[in-house]
Design a protein around this motif. Structure first.
Motif, PDB file in Angstrom:
ATOM      1  N   PRO A 154      34.529  55.819  63.602  1.00 34.26           N
ATOM      2  CA  PRO A 154      33.896  56.670  62.588  1.00 34.26           C
ATOM      3  C   PRO A 154      34.743  57.863  62.161  1.00 34.26           C
ATOM      4  O   PRO A 154      34.517  58.417  61.096  1.00 34.26           O
ATOM      5  CB  PRO A 154      32.605  57.124  63.272  1.00 34.26           C
ATOM      6  CG  PRO A 154      32.867  56.995  64.729  1.00 34.26           C
ATOM      7  CD  PRO A 154      33.800  55.837  64.889  1.00 34.26           C
ATOM      8  N   THR A 155      35.691  58.268  62.983  1.00 31.46           N
ATOM      9  CA  THR A 155      36.511  59.423  62.609  1.00 31.46           C
ATOM     10  C   THR A 155      37.964  59.029  62.310  1.00 31.46           C
ATOM     11  O   THR A 155      38.816  59.912  62.161  1.00 31.46           O
ATOM     12  CB  THR A 155      36.497  60.486  63.729  1.00 31.46           C
ATOM     13  OG1 THR A 155      37.012  59.899  64.924  1.00 31.46           O
ATOM     14  CG2 THR A 155      35.087  60.999  63.982  1.00 31.46           C
ATOM     15  N   ILE A 171      42.012  56.317  65.511  1.00 34.06           N
ATOM     16  CA  ILE A 171      42.897  55.332  66.166  1.00 34.06           C
ATOM     17  C   ILE A 171      43.963  54.902  65.163  1.00 34.06           C
ATOM     18  O   ILE A 171      43.645  54.614  64.011  1.00 34.06           O
ATOM     19  CB  ILE A 171      42.125  54.091  66.632  1.00 34.06           C
ATOM     20  CG1 ILE A 171      40.893  54.464  67.434  1.00 34.06           C
ATOM     21  CG2 ILE A 171      43.041  53.166  67.445  1.00 34.06           C
ATOM     22  CD1 ILE A 171      39.970  53.286  67.736  1.00 34.06           C
ATOM     23  N   ILE A 221      38.454  58.601  76.138  1.00 33.41           N
ATOM     24  CA  ILE A 221      38.892  57.232  75.845  1.00 33.41           C
ATOM     25  C   ILE A 221      40.397  57.140  76.057  1.00 33.41           C
ATOM     26  O   ILE A 221      41.149  58.014  75.626  1.00 33.41           O
ATOM     27  CB  ILE A 221      38.557  56.852  74.381  1.00 33.41           C
ATOM     28  CG1 ILE A 221      37.078  57.105  74.063  1.00 33.41           C
ATOM     29  CG2 ILE A 221      38.942  55.399  74.111  1.00 33.41           C
ATOM     30  CD1 ILE A 221      36.109  56.233  74.795  1.00 33.41           C
ATOM     31  N   CYS A 245      38.241  62.273  68.357  1.00 41.11           N
ATOM     32  CA  CYS A 245      37.355  61.270  68.957  1.00 41.11           C
ATOM     33  C   CYS A 245      36.006  61.892  69.306  1.00 41.11           C
ATOM     34  O   CYS A 245      35.939  62.955  69.919  1.00 41.11           O
ATOM     35  CB  CYS A 245      38.017  60.709  70.218  1.00 41.11           C
ATOM     36  SG  CYS A 245      36.949  59.584  71.143  1.00 41.11           S
ATOM     37  N   VAL A 246      34.928  61.195  68.896  1.00 36.95           N
ATOM     38  CA  VAL A 246      33.586  61.705  69.191  1.00 36.95           C
ATOM     39  C   VAL A 246      32.933  60.929  70.335  1.00 36.95           C
ATOM     40  O   VAL A 246      31.748  61.112  70.622  1.00 36.95           O
ATOM     41  CB  VAL A 246      32.684  61.662  67.935  1.00 36.95           C
ATOM     42  CG1 VAL A 246      33.186  62.654  66.898  1.00 36.95           C
ATOM     43  CG2 VAL A 246      32.598  60.261  67.345  1.00 36.95           C
ATOM     44  N   CYS A 280      32.090  57.757  70.643  1.00 36.20           N
ATOM     45  CA  CYS A 280      31.003  56.840  70.256  1.00 36.20           C
ATOM     46  C   CYS A 280      31.084  55.503  71.001  1.00 36.20           C
ATOM     47  O   CYS A 280      30.134  54.748  71.024  1.00 36.20           O
ATOM     48  CB  CYS A 280      31.043  56.599  68.758  1.00 36.20           C
ATOM     49  SG  CYS A 280      32.435  55.575  68.238  1.00 36.20           S
ATOM     50  N   GLU A 281      32.259  55.212  71.544  1.00 33.60           N
ATOM     51  CA  GLU A 281      32.503  53.995  72.334  1.00 33.60           C
ATOM     52  C   GLU A 281      32.509  52.716  71.504  1.00 33.60           C
ATOM     53  O   GLU A 281      32.418  51.617  72.052  1.00 33.60           O
ATOM     54  CB  GLU A 281      31.527  53.873  73.509  1.00 33.60           C
ATOM     55  CG  GLU A 281      31.630  55.069  74.444  1.00 33.60           C
ATOM     56  CD  GLU A 281      30.829  54.904  75.730  1.00 33.60           C
ATOM     57  OE1 GLU A 281      30.364  53.779  76.007  1.00 33.60           O
ATOM     58  OE2 GLU A 281      30.679  55.894  76.466  1.00 33.60           O
TER      59      GLU A 281
HETATM   60  S1  SF4 Z   1      35.756  54.411  68.038  1.00 34.88           S
HETATM   61 FE1  SF4 Z   1      36.955  56.263  67.602  1.00 34.88          FE
HETATM   62  S2  SF4 Z   1      35.521  57.980  67.864  1.00 34.88           S
HETATM   63 FE2  SF4 Z   1      34.591  56.191  68.827  1.00 34.88          FE
HETATM   64  S3  SF4 Z   1      35.193  56.358  70.999  1.00 34.88           S
HETATM   65 FE3  SF4 Z   1      36.711  55.034  69.978  1.00 34.88          FE
HETATM   66  S4  SF4 Z   1      38.371  56.431  69.367  1.00 34.88           S
HETATM   67 FE4  SF4 Z   1      36.556  57.693  69.819  1.00 34.88          FE
END
Ligand code: SF4
Length: 65
Positions: free
Chosen positions: A56-57, A60, A35, A13-14, A16-17
């Motif tokens: 983006p990564t 999830i 998160i 997880c980066v 990014c929200e």
């Molecule tokens: S979308 Fe993915 S990378 Fe971005 S905050 Fe949520 S879990 Fe982390």
């Protein structure tokens, strides 16, 4: 009760929200800034799927309980 729970691989997880913006009932920021997934009996599938697709990564995933 839903048999699936979203889980986040925090090592990827980066922060990014994007998931928070798309699905704020499910994804929240913990006190430590990571998160987290709220505990729910039933998760909104469409909303979580959207977050999964937008992450983006790709960190999830649905996990079978
Ligand atoms: S979308 Fe993915 S990378 Fe971005 S905050 Fe949520 S879990 Fe982390």
């Amino acid at each position: 009760m839903n048999s699936k729970t979203p889980v986040i691989d925090l090592s990827q997880c980066v922060g990014c929200e994007a998931c928070l913006a798309l699905c704020p009932d499910v994804f929240v920021i913990s006190d430590t800034g990571y998160i987290e997934v709220e505990q729910m009996d039933d998760y909104p599938m469409d909303c979580v799927d959207e977050a999964i697709n937008c992450c983006p990564t790709n960190c999830i995933q649905w996990k079978n309980q």
